[in-house]
Design an enzyme around this catalytic site. Structure first.
Site, PDB file in Angstrom:
ATOM      1  N   LYS A   1      -2.582  -2.695  -3.683  1.00 45.87           N
ATOM      2  CA  LYS A   1      -4.298  -2.555  -3.276  1.00 45.87           C
ATOM      3  C   LYS A   1      -4.550  -1.128  -3.537  1.00 45.87           C
ATOM      4  CE  LYS A   1      -2.989  -2.636   1.587  1.00 45.87           C
ATOM      5  NZ  LYS A   1      -1.397  -2.841   1.183  1.00 45.87           N
TER       6      LYS A   1
ATOM      7  N   LYS B   1       2.151  -0.758 -11.408  1.00 43.81           N
ATOM      8  CA  LYS B   1       2.501  -1.792 -10.551  1.00 43.81           C
ATOM      9  C   LYS B   1       1.235  -2.259  -9.722  1.00 43.81           C
ATOM     10  CE  LYS B   1       4.608  -1.933  -5.916  1.00 43.81           C
ATOM     11  NZ  LYS B   1       4.584  -1.131  -4.619  1.00 43.81           N
TER      12      LYS B   1
ATOM     13  N   LYS C   1       2.025   9.563   2.972  1.00 40.96           N
ATOM     14  CA  LYS C   1       0.820   9.240   3.638  1.00 40.96           C
ATOM     15  C   LYS C   1      -0.077  10.231   3.933  1.00 40.96           C
ATOM     16  CE  LYS C   1       2.301   4.761   5.383  1.00 40.96           C
ATOM     17  NZ  LYS C   1       3.164   4.038   6.614  1.00 40.96           N
TER      18      LYS C   1
END
Ligand code: ADP
Ligand code: TRP
Length: 326
Positions: free
Chosen positions: A197, A194, A114
Site C-alpha cells: 500500500k 513488490k 518507520k
C-alpha cells in the site's frame, strides 16, 4: 498424546486488504488453521502507533474482521479476536520490558524504517516489539507465520522469552519459531515492484468491478509489441498475477498465446480480470453476507476474545507468581 501445534499471528488493521496480503498472510493463515490450534488477532494496539484517527482505527478493525472471515478464517477452527479485547497483553508487555535491553529495540529495522518515513518516534513505536513478544508469549505459541519484515521481531521475542526463563524459571515460556514465507511468495504490484500500500500499486481483494477493471487496464504497463507478434513472457506482470488465479492449464495456455503471437494485451488483461473476479467470487459473497449480519461478526469476536482471555489468564497468573507480583 500428540500435542497440537499452536499457531498465532496478528495482522494490523491498516486499510483495504490487497492480494499481496491475501497470498502472503491471509491464505497461509487460513491453511494453517487445519493443521493445529490457531490464534489469529487484529493488532489494533499496534496500529495505534501509526493510525490517524479513532474513527479510522475502529473502521479498519471492523473491516479486517469481516474480510478475514470472508477469506476463509473459520471461527470453529481458529480463535479470532481483536488484540484490545485482551488488555492483559499490556501487563505481559510491561513485564517483558523489564528484561528488555534498550539496545535490542534500538537495533530493530522496522522502528528505524518507520522513523525514516516520518512516523513520530513515540515510546509505543519504540516498544512495539515488546508488545508483539507479549502477543506471542501470552498464548504459548509454537509457531508464528509472518512476512520476512517481521523476522527480527520474532528474534526479539525469542530473546525476551530466554531472558525471562533465565531470570525466573526455565519453563516459563516456550521459544516460538517463525514460519517465514519464501521470496517466491512475494506478489508483484501492478507496476512490477513488490505489491504494497505504500507504493500505491495494489489490487484490492474486495474492489468494485469497475475499479478493478480500471486498475488492471490502466495501471499494468505493457510494451508496444504489435498484436500479431510474440510477446515476452519474462517479467510479465499480467502472467505473474494470472498465475495466482488461473488453473495451471489456463495459465499455460496464456503463456503459449504470448509465445505464438496473434493475441493482444487487451485480451490478456480481460482474462486476468475474469480469473481474479472468479477466484474471489465465493469470498465476495461471504463478505456481503457478513456485512449484512454485523451481529454474527460481533459474536465471533466476542467468543474469540473470551477464549483468548482464558488462555491469557493462565499465562499471566503463572508469570505473576514467577516474578513476585502474586
Ligand atoms: P503493505 O506492504 O501493503 O503495507 P503490510 O506490511 O501491512 O502490507 O503486510 C501485511 C501482511 O501481508 C504481512 O504478513 C506481509 O508479509 C504480507 N504482504 C504484504 N505485501 C505482500 C506482497 N506483495 N507479497 C506477499 N505478502 C505480502
Ligand atoms: N507486527 C505485525 C505486522 O506488522 C503484526 C503483529 C502484531 C504480529 N503482533 C503480532 C504478527 C504477533 C505476529 C505475531 O505485520
Amino acid at each position: 498424546m500428540l500435542l497440537r501445534m499452536r499457531f498465532l499471528t496478528g495482522l494490523q488493521p491498516s486499510g483495504q486488504l490487497h492480494i499481496g496480503n491475501y497470498f502472503g498472510a491471509i491464505l497461509p493463515a487460513v491453511q494453517l488453521q487445519h493443521k493445529g490450534e490457531a490464534f489469529y488477532f487484529i493488532a489494533n494496539y499496534h496500529a495505534m502507533t501509526t493510525m490517524e484517527s479513532p474513527r479510522t482505527l475502529r473502521e479498519n478493525t471492523r473491516s479486517l474482521a469481516v474480510d478475514f472471515l470472508a477469506c476463509g478464517l473459520d471461527p470453529q477452527k481458529a480463535v479470532f479476536f481483536a488484540q484490545s479485547a485482551v488488555p492483559e497483553v499490556n501487563e505481559l508487555a510491561w513485564i517483558l520490558s523489564t528484561v528488555c535491553p534498550m539496545g535490542l529495540l534500538e537495533r530493530c529495522h522496522s522502528y528505524k524504517e518507520k522513523m525514516a518515513r516520518g512516523i513520530a518516534a513515540t515510546h509505543a513505536l519504540f516498544a512495539y516489539p515488546a508488545l508483539m513478544a507479549a502477543d506471542i508469549l501470552l498464548y504459548g505459541s509454537d509457531a508464528v507465520p509472518v512476512g520476512k519484515d517481521q523476522k527480527q521481531h520474532l528474534e526479539v521475542t525469542r530473546d525476551l522469552a530466554g531472558k525471562m526463563n533465565d531470570a525466573f524459571g526455565a519453563d516459563l515460556f516456550k521459544l516460538p519459531k517463525p514460519i517465514i514465507s519464501e521470496e517466491t511468495a512475494i506478489v508483484p504490484g501492478l507496476d512490477g515492484q513488490k505489491m504494497s500500500k505504500s507504493y500505491g500499486n495494489t489490487l484490492p481483494i474486495f474492489g468494485e468491478e469497475k475499479e478493478i477493471r480500471k486498475l488492471i487496464n490502466k495501471k499494468i504497463i505493457t510494451d508496444a509489441t504489435p498484436l500479431e507478434q510474440p510477446k515476452p513472457t519474462e517479467n510479465s506482470i499480467i502472467l505473474a498475477l494470472y498465475k495466482l488465479f488461473a488453473s495451471p492449464q489456463s495459465y499455460n495456455d496464456m503463456v503459449q498465446q504470448h509465445k505464438i503471437g496473434g493475441f493482444g494485451y487487451g485480451q490478456f488483461k480481460k482474462e486476468l480480470f475474469d480469473a481474479y473476479w472468479e477466484y474471489f467470487r465465493a469470498a465476495r459473497e461471504k463478505r456481503a453476507w457478513l456485512l449484512a449480519h454485523p451481529e454474527y461478526v460481533d459474536d465471533v469476536l466476542n467468543h474469540g476474545a473470551a477464549r483468548a482471555r482464558e488462555e491469557a489468564a493462565k499465562t499471566l497468573s503463572r508469570v505473576r507468581r514467577a516474578v513476585g507480583l502474586a
